[in-house]
Motif scaffolding. Structure first.
Motif, short mmCIF file in Angstrom:
data_model
loop_
_atom_site.label_atom_id
_atom_site.label_comp_id
_atom_site.label_asym_id
_atom_site.label_seq_id
_atom_site.Cartn_x
_atom_site.Cartn_y
_atom_site.Cartn_z
N LEU B 52 42.59 24.40 20.93
CA LEU B 52 42.37 25.83 20.75
C LEU B 52 43.27 26.64 21.69
O LEU B 52 43.87 27.63 21.29
N LEU B 53 43.35 26.18 22.93
CA LEU B 53 44.21 26.87 23.89
C LEU B 53 45.66 26.84 23.43
O LEU B 53 46.39 27.82 23.57
N ALA B 54 46.07 25.72 22.87
CA ALA B 54 47.45 25.62 22.39
C ALA B 54 47.71 26.69 21.33
O ALA B 54 48.75 27.33 21.33
N SER B 55 46.74 26.88 20.46
CA SER B 55 46.90 27.89 19.42
C SER B 55 46.98 29.28 20.04
O SER B 55 47.84 30.09 19.67
N LEU B 56 46.08 29.57 20.97
CA LEU B 56 46.07 30.87 21.63
C LEU B 56 47.37 31.09 22.40
O LEU B 56 47.94 32.17 22.38
N GLU B 57 47.82 30.04 23.05
CA GLU B 57 49.03 30.15 23.85
C GLU B 57 50.24 30.38 22.94
O GLU B 57 51.11 31.18 23.25
N GLY B 58 50.25 29.66 21.83
CA GLY B 58 51.36 29.80 20.90
C GLY B 58 51.56 31.23 20.44
O GLY B 58 52.68 31.69 20.23
N LYS B 59 50.46 31.95 20.29
CA LYS B 59 50.54 33.33 19.82
C LYS B 59 50.60 34.31 20.97
O LYS B 59 50.59 35.52 20.76
N GLY B 60 50.61 33.82 22.20
CA GLY B 60 50.78 34.69 23.35
C GLY B 60 49.51 35.36 23.84
O GLY B 60 49.57 36.25 24.68
N PHE B 61 48.37 34.91 23.36
CA PHE B 61 47.12 35.51 23.81
C PHE B 61 46.65 34.91 25.12
O PHE B 61 45.85 35.50 25.84
N ILE B 62 47.13 33.72 25.38
CA ILE B 62 46.83 33.04 26.64
C ILE B 62 48.17 32.56 27.19
O ILE B 62 49.06 32.22 26.42
N MET B 63 48.30 32.56 28.51
CA MET B 63 49.51 31.98 29.07
C MET B 63 49.14 31.18 30.31
O MET B 63 48.00 31.23 30.76
N ARG B 64 50.08 30.42 30.79
CA ARG B 64 49.79 29.64 31.98
C ARG B 64 50.55 30.24 33.14
O ARG B 64 51.73 30.52 33.05
N ASP B 65 49.85 30.40 34.22
CA ASP B 65 50.47 30.96 35.41
C ASP B 65 51.60 30.05 35.87
O ASP B 65 51.44 28.84 35.98
N ALA B 66 52.74 30.67 36.11
CA ALA B 66 53.93 29.89 36.47
C ALA B 66 53.68 29.05 37.72
O ALA B 66 54.09 27.89 37.79
N ALA B 67 53.00 29.62 38.68
CA ALA B 67 52.81 28.93 39.95
C ALA B 67 51.65 27.93 39.89
O ALA B 67 51.83 26.74 40.12
N THR B 68 50.47 28.40 39.57
CA THR B 68 49.28 27.55 39.65
C THR B 68 49.10 26.67 38.43
O THR B 68 48.32 25.72 38.46
N ASP B 69 49.78 27.02 37.33
CA ASP B 69 49.66 26.25 36.10
C ASP B 69 48.30 26.41 35.43
O ASP B 69 48.00 25.73 34.46
N LYS B 70 47.49 27.30 35.97
CA LYS B 70 46.19 27.55 35.33
C LYS B 70 46.37 28.47 34.13
O LYS B 70 47.39 29.12 33.98
N TYR B 71 45.34 28.53 33.32
CA TYR B 71 45.39 29.41 32.15
C TYR B 71 44.96 30.82 32.53
O TYR B 71 44.07 31.00 33.35
N ARG B 72 45.58 31.83 31.91
CA ARG B 72 45.17 33.21 32.08
C ARG B 72 45.47 33.99 30.81
O ARG B 72 46.11 33.48 29.90
N LEU B 73 45.03 35.23 30.75
CA LEU B 73 45.27 36.03 29.55
C LEU B 73 46.75 36.28 29.37
O LEU B 73 47.48 36.45 30.34
N GLY B 74 47.19 36.30 28.13
CA GLY B 74 48.62 36.43 27.84
C GLY B 74 49.05 37.87 27.61
O GLY B 74 48.23 38.77 27.49
N TYR B 75 50.35 38.03 27.55
CA TYR B 75 50.92 39.37 27.44
C TYR B 75 50.63 40.05 26.10
O TYR B 75 50.79 41.25 25.96
N ARG B 76 50.26 39.26 25.11
CA ARG B 76 49.94 39.88 23.82
C ARG B 76 48.85 40.92 23.98
O ARG B 76 48.78 41.89 23.22
N LEU B 77 47.98 40.71 24.97
CA LEU B 77 46.89 41.66 25.17
C LEU B 77 47.40 42.98 25.71
O LEU B 77 46.84 44.03 25.41
N TRP B 78 48.44 42.92 26.52
CA TRP B 78 49.07 44.17 26.95
C TRP B 78 49.53 44.94 25.71
O TRP B 78 49.31 46.13 25.58
N GLU B 79 50.17 44.19 24.85
CA GLU B 79 50.72 44.81 23.65
C GLU B 79 49.61 45.47 22.82
O GLU B 79 49.74 46.62 22.42
#
Lengths: 253, 253
Positions: B52-79
């Motif tokens: 599910l995360l892969a799907s969300l990430e693919g569409k930009g709704f979730i992203m992984r923090d560059a440093a910690t590698d944890k999941y967080r909300l993606g930039y699509r939500l800004w949009e």
DNA sequence: TAACTGGGTTTCATATAGTGAAACTATTTG
DNA sequence: CAAATAGTTTCACTATATGAAACCCAGTTA
């Protein structure tokens, strides 16, 4: 050494979810949509869309306008937006610095990050004159035009850069050569400029913001009307802007 | 006449999508989460969540923090956020009026709407003193405490009101009687007050904003510390606030 | 260096759960 | 009142999402 050919359908992903998200994305173009409009945009059957919308609506991500009965984005997005920019996010931390720079130069200051094959504007402080309508925070632009695009690609980690340039839907044709050229220039000079690349009559200078871990975090950009922001002026101001970007970088992580 | 018993599982909805949305909602509490943390919160298998995360990430709704590698909300939500409040939304239209009221009364002014069994704060202008930390725009609160809750339920369309009161997870017990009582009072008086109902030390007055079509759009609320906003003062100011709410209503639709 | 932990990722057999066609309302339009 | 348009529900079919278990890393600990 290991050569990897990334073939097409690496799908370990959930179709229904992707479809639902595509539906949400319809609302970046229009605020209100009817079921059949959505169905035709995402190219799915009415009944399928209906079910997906029901799921989205149930969780509050989509709602129906009380008056028109059309579908629109739901209040859950307000809730998520509120938690988007936490303390610790560049967009928040750097805001005061950006304002200072704006006061110094008198032009609009923006912060861009790379996301997929696009760059998005995550923070902005408007110029005092504010002549032209500018893209809002959250707006997405292609990653192959504009000063900050060059910065984002030029200073990306090598692995990421490879991936970006090799990517399928990168624009083919003449300009690719020119772009690669400019990447080199950008890396060498430490900043990039653009004149009427993305929008006619607009110009921008951009420099990389690099955190203490050496990671590219964002591109800082100064933009304004091309007649005010001439190429000469931008090159003259570049050191100042690079220095500001460097200082901002030290504030992160 | 037709009596409808809404039984439990009216599910014409897509499970996978609901699960994905539940995952997104995890991020209202924490900014960064690891896959296993998410899995335990939504009570699903790692592998399922991963997909599910892969799907969300693919569409930009979730992203992984560059440093910690944890999941967080993606930039699509800004949009999407950028397109949330279009011209035409109460939160935008009424902002100047709200500021005027704030300057007049010196207290924090908020706008609430009902969403499901909650009310959410869609707009706010802070008091000048701004003593206490207040809930951010987008925050959700229960629909059975606080002045604006009473307003939202009391002035809801009869059908909606029935539904709300009949709803399953409405708090059972003593206060329900008291609440019903207060609904009557609210409807009669045209406004509601609350003293330390939701948050200790806080008080609020609220009045309905009704558009030209006679539809309840939102609840306007004035809130502040209980020692400054006494019950007497609030009742004294009520007519003024109701008048402001009425004027705001005429600006809509 | 081996065993161990705690994250993430992939594979795979199974039946559940999502799908589109079509039927059916409800509401508008000619 | 027919015809059209927008939304909703039903249903049979199998494509598709699922969880268990295996696997792959980095760090830790022994």
């Amino acid at each position: 050494m290991k050569v990897v050919f990334v073939m097409e359908d690496n799908k370990l992903t959930v179709r229904a979810v992707e479809r639902a998200l595509d539906i949400m994305l319809c609302f970046t173009e229009s605020t209100e949509l009817t079921l059949t409009e959505i169905a035709s945009r995402v190219d799915l059957h009415k009944s399928t869309v209906h079910r997906l919308l029901a799921s989205l609506e149930g969780k509050g991500f989509i709602m129906r306008d009380a008056a028109t009965d059309k579908y629109r984005l739901g209040y859950r997005l307000w809730e998520l937006s509120a938690n988007l920019s936490q303390e610790g996010d560049p967009g928040i931390i750097l805001l005061p610095e950006m304002e200072r720079l704006r006061d110094l130069l008198g032009e609009t200051i923006s912060l861009y990050v790379q996301d997929g094959l696009e760059r998005i504007r995550i923070q902005a402080v408007q110029s005092n004159h504010a002549i032209r309508r500018v893209a809002p925070v959250g707006a997405r632009m292609p990653l192959y035009v504009g000063a900050s695009s060059k910065v984002l690609v030029a200073f990306a980690e090598p692995a990421v850069q490879q991936q970006l340039l090799a990517s399928a839907d990168w624009p083919t044709g003449l300009d690719q050569q020119a772009f690669l050229q400019q990447l080199g220039d950008t890396k060498r000079a430490g900043f990039a400029t653009s004149v009427e690349e993305r929008e006619p009559g607009a110009a921008a200078v951009s420099a990389p913001i690099i955190d203490r871990g050496g990671r590219l975090v964002a591109a800082l950009a100064v933009s304004g009307p091309a007649n005010r922001l001439t190429l000469e002026l931008m090159q003259e101001q570049a050191p100042l802007i690079m220095e500001a970007a460097r200082r901002m970088g030290t504030m992160l992580r």
